[in-house]
Design a protein around this motif. Sequence first.
Motif, PDB file in Angstrom:
ATOM      1  N   GLY A 172      -3.159 -26.667 -22.092  1.00 18.01           N
ATOM      2  CA  GLY A 172      -4.495 -27.134 -21.750  1.00 18.01           C
ATOM      3  C   GLY A 172      -5.016 -26.589 -20.438  1.00 18.01           C
ATOM      4  O   GLY A 172      -6.017 -27.081 -19.909  1.00 18.01           O
ATOM      5  N   ALA A 173      -4.364 -25.574 -19.901  1.00 14.88           N
ATOM      6  CA  ALA A 173      -4.782 -25.012 -18.617  1.00 14.88           C
ATOM      7  C   ALA A 173      -5.893 -23.985 -18.787  1.00 14.88           C
ATOM      8  O   ALA A 173      -5.929 -23.234 -19.762  1.00 14.88           O
ATOM      9  N   PHE A 174      -6.806 -23.961 -17.822  1.00 11.46           N
ATOM     10  CA  PHE A 174      -7.753 -22.876 -17.661  1.00 11.46           C
ATOM     11  C   PHE A 174      -7.182 -21.967 -16.575  1.00 11.46           C
ATOM     12  O   PHE A 174      -6.816 -22.433 -15.496  1.00 11.46           O
ATOM     13  N   VAL A 175      -7.105 -20.669 -16.859  1.00  9.80           N
ATOM     14  CA  VAL A 175      -6.486 -19.715 -15.930  1.00  9.80           C
ATOM     15  C   VAL A 175      -7.554 -18.775 -15.390  1.00  9.80           C
ATOM     16  O   VAL A 175      -8.237 -18.083 -16.155  1.00  9.80           O
ATOM     17  N   LEU A 176      -7.690 -18.740 -14.078  1.00  8.79           N
ATOM     18  CA  LEU A 176      -8.676 -17.883 -13.432  1.00  8.79           C
ATOM     19  C   LEU A 176      -8.040 -16.544 -13.068  1.00  8.79           C
ATOM     20  O   LEU A 176      -7.029 -16.502 -12.375  1.00  8.79           O
ATOM     21  N   VAL A 177      -8.642 -15.466 -13.546  1.00 12.22           N
ATOM     22  CA  VAL A 177      -8.107 -14.114 -13.348  1.00 12.22           C
ATOM     23  C   VAL A 177      -9.140 -13.270 -12.599  1.00 12.22           C
ATOM     24  O   VAL A 177     -10.329 -13.287 -12.942  1.00 12.22           O
ATOM     25  N   ASP A 178      -8.684 -12.531 -11.583  1.00 10.10           N
ATOM     26  CA  ASP A 178      -9.628 -11.725 -10.817  1.00 10.10           C
ATOM     27  C   ASP A 178      -9.786 -10.328 -11.406  1.00 10.10           C
ATOM     28  O   ASP A 178      -9.211 -10.000 -12.450  1.00 10.10           O
ATOM     29  N   LYS A 179     -10.560  -9.492 -10.754  1.00  7.01           N
ATOM     30  CA  LYS A 179     -10.872  -8.157 -11.274  1.00  7.01           C
ATOM     31  C   LYS A 179      -9.673  -7.220 -11.279  1.00  7.01           C
ATOM     32  O   LYS A 179      -9.668  -6.217 -11.998  1.00  7.01           O
ATOM     33  N   GLU A 180      -8.657  -7.547 -10.476  1.00  6.98           N
ATOM     34  CA  GLU A 180      -7.428  -6.760 -10.469  1.00  6.98           C
ATOM     35  C   GLU A 180      -6.391  -7.318 -11.443  1.00  6.98           C
ATOM     36  O   GLU A 180      -5.246  -6.879 -11.450  1.00  6.98           O
ATOM     37  N   LYS A 181      -6.791  -8.296 -12.247  1.00  7.24           N
ATOM     38  CA  LYS A 181      -5.945  -8.938 -13.262  1.00  7.24           C
ATOM     39  C   LYS A 181      -4.842  -9.798 -12.643  1.00  7.24           C
ATOM     40  O   LYS A 181      -3.789 -10.001 -13.241  1.00  7.24           O
ATOM     41  N   HIS A 182      -5.080 -10.320 -11.441  1.00  7.79           N
ATOM     42  CA  HIS A 182      -4.173 -11.280 -10.818  1.00  7.79           C
ATOM     43  C   HIS A 182      -4.602 -12.693 -11.182  1.00  7.79           C
ATOM     44  O   HIS A 182      -5.798 -12.984 -11.251  1.00  7.79           O
ATOM     45  N   VAL A 183      -3.642 -13.573 -11.383  1.00  8.72           N
ATOM     46  CA  VAL A 183      -3.941 -14.984 -11.619  1.00  8.72           C
ATOM     47  C   VAL A 183      -4.249 -15.635 -10.274  1.00  8.72           C
ATOM     48  O   VAL A 183      -3.415 -15.652  -9.379  1.00  8.72           O
ATOM     49  N   ARG A 184      -5.450 -16.192 -10.150  1.00 13.34           N
ATOM     50  CA  ARG A 184      -5.877 -16.745  -8.870  1.00 13.34           C
ATOM     51  C   ARG A 184      -6.009 -18.265  -8.873  1.00 13.34           C
ATOM     52  O   ARG A 184      -6.265 -18.876  -7.841  1.00 13.34           O
ATOM     53  N   GLY A 185      -5.846 -18.890 -10.042  1.00 10.39           N
ATOM     54  CA  GLY A 185      -5.918 -20.344 -10.085  1.00 10.39           C
ATOM     55  C   GLY A 185      -5.609 -20.864 -11.475  1.00 10.39           C
ATOM     56  O   GLY A 185      -5.819 -20.170 -12.469  1.00 10.39           O
ATOM     57  N   MET A 186      -5.086 -22.099 -11.526  1.00 13.49           N
ATOM     58  CA  MET A 186      -4.823 -22.780 -12.793  1.00 13.49           C
ATOM     59  C   MET A 186      -5.393 -24.192 -12.688  1.00 13.49           C
ATOM     60  O   MET A 186      -5.207 -24.873 -11.673  1.00 13.49           O
ATOM     61  N   TYR A 187      -6.070 -24.631 -13.754  1.00  9.52           N
ATOM     62  CA  TYR A 187      -6.831 -25.871 -13.700  1.00  9.52           C
ATOM     63  C   TYR A 187      -6.619 -26.675 -14.978  1.00  9.52           C
ATOM     64  O   TYR A 187      -6.512 -26.100 -16.071  1.00  9.52           O
ATOM     65  N   ASN A 188      -6.598 -27.978 -14.842  1.00  9.69           N
ATOM     66  CA  ASN A 188      -6.457 -28.863 -15.986  1.00  9.69           C
ATOM     67  C   ASN A 188      -7.746 -28.830 -16.798  1.00  9.69           C
ATOM     68  O   ASN A 188      -8.788 -29.327 -16.360  1.00  9.69           O
TER      69      ASN A 188
END
Length: 213
Positions: A172-188
């Motif tokens: 159920g996580a939303f995963v935030l990915v930046d332009k360099e394809k790095h994971v920058r955040g995970m959210y419920n």
Amino acid sequence: MKNTIFALLFLLIWGCNKNSDRLPILGERETTTRIVDGKEVVDTLYHTIPDFKFVSQNGDTVTAQNFKDKIYVADFFFTTCPTICPVMKKQMLKVYEKIKGQNDVAILSHTIDPDHDTPAVLKEYATDLGVTGNQWLFVTGNREKIYEIGEKKYLVVAGADSTAPGGYIHSGAFVLVDKEKHVRGMYNGTDDEATKRLISDIERLQEEYKNKE
């Protein structure tokens, strides 16, 4: 279980860094050394999302190239999910409405039930949500590839489980990915406050890139 622990750890890391001006880069990292002008330089290699190949609700092939120079939010779901997916999509719609029309932000939702969730099924699902165009893509494809990229790269729980409601389990996580394809955040993805933080962090990333120009 290992991936669940990773996800919880990253959420903790995020919490510790949420007051920082710059969002953290989540995931394992490695160091490598190279010689520059006769001096040894240590570089950090950050966890990245690799290339992939899936099929969207529009029947088009979707790869990492579709997200070139874009910030995007990824999640995992299935259309017949009887538990958290409807809540997740209600929350993701808030993200969609906020970013709609912005060329540098997108959403990528992966089905974990590719046998049922064909492009036609995903198209109907997207239409019912009011999603048009290509800014929010719903993708299907090889089952093992979806599970692998979910658990090993996006660092979430995603897979079949006969004991779970609907036969599948996901975090159920939303995963935030930046332009360099790095994971920058995970959210419920089931929590309204977490969704607000995600929207805020998308704006923080946009500002980060704007300051680099």
